[in-house]
Design a protein around this motif. Structure first.
Motif, PDB file in Angstrom:
ATOM      1  N   SER A  72     -12.547  12.816 -30.438  1.00 20.48           N
ATOM      2  CA  SER A  72     -11.366  12.633 -31.285  1.00 20.48           C
ATOM      3  C   SER A  72     -11.429  11.287 -32.008  1.00 20.48           C
ATOM      4  CB  SER A  72     -10.101  12.701 -30.429  1.00 20.48           C
ATOM      5  OG  SER A  72      -8.990  12.224 -31.149  1.00 20.48           O
ATOM      6  N   GLY A  73     -11.337  11.337 -33.307  1.00 19.90           N
ATOM      7  CA  GLY A  73     -11.336  10.109 -34.098  1.00 19.90           C
ATOM      8  C   GLY A  73     -10.192   9.184 -33.736  1.00 19.90           C
ATOM      9  N   ALA A  74      -9.025   9.760 -33.478  1.00 19.98           N
ATOM     10  CA  ALA A  74      -7.861   8.944 -33.115  1.00 19.98           C
ATOM     11  C   ALA A  74      -8.078   8.248 -31.775  1.00 19.98           C
ATOM     12  CB  ALA A  74      -6.605   9.817 -33.059  1.00 19.98           C
ATOM     13  N   HIS A  75      -8.678   8.950 -30.812  1.00 18.26           N
ATOM     14  CA  HIS A  75      -8.917   8.346 -29.508  1.00 18.26           C
ATOM     15  C   HIS A  75      -9.991   7.261 -29.594  1.00 18.26           C
ATOM     16  CE1 HIS A  75      -7.008  11.573 -26.700  1.00 18.26           C
ATOM     17  NE2 HIS A  75      -6.258  11.306 -27.736  1.00 18.26           N
ATOM     18  N   ILE A  76     -11.014   7.516 -30.366  1.00 16.96           N
ATOM     19  CA  ILE A  76     -12.074   6.512 -30.544  1.00 16.96           C
ATOM     20  C   ILE A  76     -11.514   5.261 -31.210  1.00 16.96           C
ATOM     21  CG2 ILE A  76     -14.250   6.031 -31.735  1.00 16.96           C
ATOM     22  CD1 ILE A  76     -14.909   9.063 -31.259  1.00 16.96           C
ATOM     23  N   GLN A  77     -10.684   5.460 -32.229  1.00 16.93           N
ATOM     24  CA  GLN A  77     -10.046   4.320 -32.907  1.00 16.93           C
ATOM     25  C   GLN A  77      -9.139   3.557 -31.939  1.00 16.93           C
ATOM     26  OE1 GLN A  77     -10.708   3.058 -35.861  1.00 16.93           O
ATOM     27  NE2 GLN A  77      -9.217   1.442 -35.542  1.00 16.93           N
ATOM     28  N   ALA A  78      -8.427   4.289 -31.098  1.00 18.27           N
ATOM     29  CA  ALA A  78      -7.549   3.636 -30.120  1.00 18.27           C
ATOM     30  C   ALA A  78      -8.361   2.775 -29.158  1.00 18.27           C
ATOM     31  CB  ALA A  78      -6.749   4.687 -29.352  1.00 18.27           C
ATOM     32  N   PHE A  79      -9.536   3.265 -28.751  1.00 17.95           N
ATOM     33  CA  PHE A  79     -10.409   2.450 -27.888  1.00 17.95           C
ATOM     34  C   PHE A  79     -10.820   1.166 -28.588  1.00 17.95           C
ATOM     35  CE2 PHE A  79     -11.788   6.353 -25.374  1.00 17.95           C
ATOM     36  CZ  PHE A  79     -11.147   5.943 -24.222  1.00 17.95           C
ATOM     37  N   ARG A  80     -11.077   1.251 -29.873  1.00 17.42           N
ATOM     38  CA  ARG A  80     -11.486   0.053 -30.632  1.00 17.42           C
ATOM     39  C   ARG A  80     -10.367  -0.982 -30.690  1.00 17.42           C
ATOM     40  NH1 ARG A  80     -13.874   3.750 -35.095  1.00 17.42           N
ATOM     41  NH2 ARG A  80     -15.941   4.134 -34.260  1.00 17.42           N
ATOM     42  N   GLU A  81      -9.123  -0.515 -30.632  1.00 18.28           N
ATOM     43  CA  GLU A  81      -7.971  -1.409 -30.733  1.00 18.28           C
ATOM     44  C   GLU A  81      -7.487  -1.898 -29.372  1.00 18.28           C
ATOM     45  OE1 GLU A  81      -5.041   0.686 -33.022  1.00 18.28           O
ATOM     46  OE2 GLU A  81      -6.373   0.868 -34.754  1.00 18.28           O
ATOM     47  N   PHE A  82      -8.203  -1.554 -28.314  1.00 16.78           N
ATOM     48  CA  PHE A  82      -7.819  -1.962 -26.970  1.00 16.78           C
ATOM     49  C   PHE A  82      -7.630  -3.471 -26.903  1.00 16.78           C
ATOM     50  CE2 PHE A  82      -8.479  -3.154 -22.563  1.00 16.78           C
ATOM     51  CZ  PHE A  82      -7.748  -2.198 -21.892  1.00 16.78           C
ATOM     52  N   GLY A  83      -6.499  -3.883 -26.361  1.00 16.68           N
ATOM     53  CA  GLY A  83      -6.220  -5.300 -26.185  1.00 16.68           C
ATOM     54  C   GLY A  83      -5.528  -5.971 -27.356  1.00 16.68           C
ATOM     55  N   GLN A  84      -5.344  -5.263 -28.457  1.00 13.49           N
ATOM     56  CA  GLN A  84      -4.719  -5.884 -29.629  1.00 13.49           C
ATOM     57  C   GLN A  84      -3.209  -6.022 -29.482  1.00 13.49           C
ATOM     58  OE1 GLN A  84      -5.979  -4.014 -33.248  1.00 13.49           O
ATOM     59  NE2 GLN A  84      -8.107  -4.608 -32.970  1.00 13.49           N
ATOM     60  N   SER A  85      -2.612  -5.142 -28.701  1.00  8.23           N
ATOM     61  CA  SER A  85      -1.179  -5.258 -28.415  1.00  8.23           C
ATOM     62  C   SER A  85      -0.914  -4.580 -27.077  1.00  8.23           C
ATOM     63  CB  SER A  85      -0.336  -4.600 -29.520  1.00  8.23           C
ATOM     64  OG  SER A  85      -0.421  -3.194 -29.444  1.00  8.23           O
ATOM     65  N   LEU A  86       0.195  -4.930 -26.479  1.00 14.85           N
ATOM     66  CA  LEU A  86       0.569  -4.324 -25.197  1.00 14.85           C
ATOM     67  C   LEU A  86       0.785  -2.821 -25.363  1.00 14.85           C
ATOM     68  CD1 LEU A  86       1.241  -4.635 -22.226  1.00 14.85           C
ATOM     69  CD2 LEU A  86       3.596  -5.182 -22.884  1.00 14.85           C
ATOM     70  N   TYR A  87       1.370  -2.424 -26.469  1.00 16.75           N
ATOM     71  CA  TYR A  87       1.646  -1.011 -26.737  1.00 16.75           C
ATOM     72  C   TYR A  87       0.341  -0.206 -26.810  1.00 16.75           C
ATOM     73  CZ  TYR A  87       3.382   3.146 -29.175  1.00 16.75           C
ATOM     74  OH  TYR A  87       3.676   4.426 -29.528  1.00 16.75           O
ATOM     75  N   ILE A  88      -0.606  -0.660 -27.615  1.00 14.17           N
ATOM     76  CA  ILE A  88      -1.885   0.040 -27.769  1.00 14.17           C
ATOM     77  C   ILE A  88      -2.666   0.033 -26.455  1.00 14.17           C
ATOM     78  CG2 ILE A  88      -4.165  -0.065 -28.882  1.00 14.17           C
ATOM     79  CD1 ILE A  88      -2.066   1.125 -30.677  1.00 14.17           C
ATOM     80  N   THR A  89      -2.653  -1.085 -25.764  1.00 15.98           N
ATOM     81  CA  THR A  89      -3.368  -1.190 -24.498  1.00 15.98           C
ATOM     82  C   THR A  89      -2.780  -0.235 -23.464  1.00 15.98           C
ATOM     83  OG1 THR A  89      -3.935  -3.473 -24.986  1.00 15.98           O
ATOM     84  CG2 THR A  89      -4.128  -2.777 -22.688  1.00 15.98           C
ATOM     85  N   THR A  90      -1.458  -0.148 -23.415  1.00 23.16           N
ATOM     86  CA  THR A  90      -0.803   0.783 -22.498  1.00 23.16           C
ATOM     87  C   THR A  90      -1.195   2.218 -22.827  1.00 23.16           C
ATOM     88  OG1 THR A  90       1.063  -0.730 -22.242  1.00 23.16           O
ATOM     89  CG2 THR A  90       1.424   1.565 -21.595  1.00 23.16           C
ATOM     90  N   LEU A  91      -1.168   2.563 -24.114  1.00 21.10           N
ATOM     91  CA  LEU A  91      -1.575   3.913 -24.523  1.00 21.10           C
ATOM     92  C   LEU A  91      -3.040   4.178 -24.174  1.00 21.10           C
ATOM     93  CD1 LEU A  91       0.219   4.274 -27.965  1.00 21.10           C
ATOM     94  CD2 LEU A  91       0.606   5.659 -25.917  1.00 21.10           C
ATOM     95  N   ASP A  92      -3.893   3.168 -24.352  1.00 15.34           N
ATOM     96  CA  ASP A  92      -5.306   3.335 -24.018  1.00 15.34           C
ATOM     97  C   ASP A  92      -5.504   3.570 -22.520  1.00 15.34           C
ATOM     98  OD1 ASP A  92      -6.184   3.138 -26.603  1.00 15.34           O
ATOM     99  OD2 ASP A  92      -6.778   1.030 -26.465  1.00 15.34           O
ATOM    100  N   VAL A  93      -4.792   2.821 -21.708  1.00 14.53           N
ATOM    101  CA  VAL A  93      -4.895   3.002 -20.255  1.00 14.53           C
ATOM    102  C   VAL A  93      -4.423   4.411 -19.878  1.00 14.53           C
ATOM    103  CG1 VAL A  93      -3.982   2.242 -18.023  1.00 14.53           C
ATOM    104  CG2 VAL A  93      -4.763   0.555 -19.691  1.00 14.53           C
ATOM    105  N   LEU A  94      -3.306   4.837 -20.456  1.00  8.52           N
ATOM    106  CA  LEU A  94      -2.809   6.194 -20.188  1.00  8.52           C
ATOM    107  C   LEU A  94      -3.814   7.245 -20.656  1.00  8.52           C
ATOM    108  CD1 LEU A  94       0.927   5.713 -21.180  1.00  8.52           C
ATOM    109  CD2 LEU A  94       0.038   6.152 -18.873  1.00  8.52           C
ATOM    110  N   MET A  95      -4.459   7.000 -21.798  1.00  6.40           N
ATOM    111  CA  MET A  95      -5.471   7.927 -22.307  1.00  6.40           C
ATOM    112  C   MET A  95      -6.646   8.009 -21.333  1.00  6.40           C
ATOM    113  SD  MET A  95      -7.527   7.937 -25.942  1.00  6.40           S
ATOM    114  CE  MET A  95      -7.933   6.217 -25.822  1.00  6.40           C
TER     115      MET A  95
END
Length: 117
Positions: A72-95
């Motif tokens: 998934s392009g969206a999931h791969i992009q989310a991995f790239r944004e890991f650590g940029q904000s608490l919100y994105i990091t939380t979503l990445d951990v949940l993913m």
């Protein structure tokens, strides 16, 4: 708690919380689809010992979750944004928990249970 139950609960909770957090950011069809999967996972907790075929449907879903998330392009992009904000990091951990850890634990538990027989 049996590993198979833990993996289903971990996956269901991670997907539920993630879908709630993404409610206004993804198309509604993704949210509805995720909620259907969550209901199916929770229902499976109660029926998995009664209907043996359910274990194999869940195995297919676990494998599909890993494959679909990995491609998934969206999931791969989310991995790239890991650590940029608490919100994105939380979503990445949940993913990671919902699409990788939970399904992998389920596959391991199912293989382990089948090898015991």
């Amino acid at each position: 708690m049996k590993l198979i139950y833990f993996s289903l609960i971990l996956t269901a909770v991670s997907l539920l919380v993630g879908s709630i957090m993404l409610l206004n950011f993804v198309p509604r069809i993704f949210t509805v689809g995720t909620l259907v999967i969550v209901v199916f996972l929770i229902t499976s907790l109660f029926l998995i010992n009664k209907y043996n075929f359910l274990k194999y449907i869940l195995l297919i879903l676990a494998i599909l979750a890993i494959i679909i998330s990995s491609s998934s392009g969206a999931h791969i992009q989310a991995f790239r944004e890991f650590g940029q904000s608490l919100y994105i990091t939380t979503l990445d951990v949940l993913m990671i928990l919902g699409f990788y850890v939970g399904p992998i634990l389920y596959i391991i538990a199912l293989l382990r249970d089948n090898l015991k027989r």
